[in-house]
Design a protein around this motif. Structure first.
Motif, PDB file in Angstrom:
ATOM      1  N   GLY A 153       0.818  -1.200   0.000  1.00 16.19           N
ATOM      2  CA  GLY A 153       0.000   0.000   0.000  1.00 16.19           C
ATOM      3  C   GLY A 153       0.852   1.251   0.000  1.00 16.19           C
ATOM      4  O   GLY A 153       1.865   1.330   0.713  1.00 16.19           O
ATOM      5  N   THR A 154       0.474   2.228  -0.797  1.00 21.44           N
ATOM      6  CA  THR A 154       1.179   3.509  -0.827  1.00 21.44           C
ATOM      7  C   THR A 154       0.205   4.600  -0.413  1.00 21.44           C
ATOM      8  O   THR A 154      -0.817   4.810  -1.061  1.00 21.44           O
ATOM      9  CB  THR A 154       1.734   3.813  -2.231  1.00 21.44           C
ATOM     10  OG1 THR A 154       2.486   2.690  -2.694  1.00 21.44           O
ATOM     11  CG2 THR A 154       2.641   5.020  -2.195  1.00 21.44           C
ATOM     12  N   SER A 155       0.550   5.262   0.684  1.00 26.93           N
ATOM     13  CA  SER A 155      -0.325   6.319   1.191  1.00 26.93           C
ATOM     14  C   SER A 155       0.344   7.691   1.176  1.00 26.93           C
ATOM     15  O   SER A 155      -0.334   8.712   1.150  1.00 26.93           O
ATOM     16  CB  SER A 155      -0.770   5.987   2.623  1.00 26.93           C
ATOM     17  OG  SER A 155       0.341   5.910   3.494  1.00 26.93           O
ATOM     18  N   THR A 156       1.675   7.712   1.194  1.00 26.38           N
ATOM     19  CA  THR A 156       2.423   8.963   1.266  1.00 26.38           C
ATOM     20  C   THR A 156       3.150   9.189  -0.049  1.00 26.38           C
ATOM     21  O   THR A 156       3.908   8.322  -0.505  1.00 26.38           O
ATOM     22  CB  THR A 156       3.446   8.910   2.415  1.00 26.38           C
ATOM     23  OG1 THR A 156       2.764   8.611   3.633  1.00 26.38           O
ATOM     24  CG2 THR A 156       4.177  10.238   2.554  1.00 26.38           C
ATOM     25  N   TYR A 157       2.937  10.360  -0.640  1.00 26.60           N
ATOM     26  CA  TYR A 157       3.508  10.666  -1.944  1.00 26.60           C
ATOM     27  C   TYR A 157       4.321  11.953  -1.861  1.00 26.60           C
ATOM     28  O   TYR A 157       3.938  12.904  -1.178  1.00 26.60           O
ATOM     29  CB  TYR A 157       2.398  10.792  -2.991  1.00 26.60           C
ATOM     30  CG  TYR A 157       1.651   9.495  -3.199  1.00 26.60           C
ATOM     31  CD1 TYR A 157       2.096   8.558  -4.120  1.00 26.60           C
ATOM     32  CD2 TYR A 157       0.516   9.183  -2.442  1.00 26.60           C
ATOM     33  CE1 TYR A 157       1.427   7.358  -4.297  1.00 26.60           C
ATOM     34  CE2 TYR A 157      -0.158   7.987  -2.613  1.00 26.60           C
ATOM     35  CZ  TYR A 157       0.305   7.077  -3.540  1.00 26.60           C
ATOM     36  OH  TYR A 157      -0.351   5.880  -3.715  1.00 26.60           O
ATOM     37  N   THR A 158       5.441  11.957  -2.578  1.00 25.87           N
ATOM     38  CA  THR A 158       6.376  13.080  -2.470  1.00 25.87           C
ATOM     39  C   THR A 158       6.566  13.839  -3.771  1.00 25.87           C
ATOM     40  O   THR A 158       7.350  14.796  -3.809  1.00 25.87           O
ATOM     41  CB  THR A 158       7.749  12.556  -2.005  1.00 25.87           C
ATOM     42  OG1 THR A 158       8.245  11.606  -2.966  1.00 25.87           O
ATOM     43  CG2 THR A 158       7.644  11.890  -0.639  1.00 25.87           C
TER      44      THR A 158
END
Length: 224
Positions: A10-15
């Motif tokens: 799961g990917t919740s934080t994006y930069t």
């Protein structure tokens, strides 16, 4: 369930400009809890915000390195399309520009290739992301059971006040609330009815032979 392994990503934080998705982290936590008693000890792996594709590939290759009854891959996060309209699974540093999507994300084709060559009797892919139905177009999807939250063109849905995305929230509720065994066909039928009934995108499923009869979770409680 003997010989069952899974990798939940799961990917919740994006930069790099994509909107943050707190729901993805909650999806991983809740799905892990719903499945932890199904898989071999040490066979259920959860990765939240993996920094590189190699982190995912290493874990998936580990699970795919020896025979298994079931090998499952689940992803939740942003789904992106590259310049050939192929599905890419966003990681924290992914860029939502078609020509850069494949370079900065997890190409779903690469995930499917690992699964396709794994010595597992049943290989299952569940994707909760926008455009997830594009997985059906991948040549590497042959002989894999596929379940996607939406079709090739629609975005996945979530409510700002909810803990989970609509698709995974319904999946977790089904796993937690059903006491009897759940096969993949029953899971899909429930998700299709429940989500369409709320005016949400219709999930997609592709079966291999009798893979819809595969029991994802045995009886939750022992019979009296």
């Amino acid at each position: 369930m003997p010989g069952a392994r899974a990798v939940l990503v799961g990917t919740s934080t994006y930069t790099a400009g994509l909107p943050q998705l707190d729901w993805s982290a909650a999806n991983i936590t809740d799905l892990y809890d719903a499945l932890v008693d199904v898989f071999d000890p040490g066979g259920l792996h959860a990765l939240v915000d993996p920094p590189t594709t190699q982190v995912v590939f290493d874990r998936l290759n580990l699970c795919a390195s020896s025979p298994a009854d079931i090998l499952l891959f689940y992803y939740t996060g942003h789904g992106l399309r590259d310049d050939d309209d192929r599905l890419c699974l966003a990681l924290p540093g992914s860029v939502d520009v078609p020509r850069h999507a494949r370079r900065t994300s997890l190409p779903v084709d690469s995930v499917l290739e690992i699964l396709r060559h794994a010595p597992a009797q049943h290989r299952v892919v569940i994707l909760d992301c926008c455009y997830s139905g594009l997985v059906l177009d991948s040549p590497a999807a042959a002989d894999l059971h596929l379940l996607s939250a939406t079709n090739r063109t629609r975005k996945a849905e979530y409510r700002t006040e909810a803990r989970n995305t609509e698709f995974t929230g319904e999946l977790v509720r089904l796993l937690e609330d059903t006491s009897g065994p759940l096969d993949l066909g029953t899971v899909y039928g429930h998700l299709d009815r429940a989500l369409r009934g709320r005016g949400l995108p219709r999930p997609r499923q592709r079966c291999v032979d009798h893979s819809a009869e595969l029991v994802l979770r045995p009886s939750r409680f022992p019979s009296a």
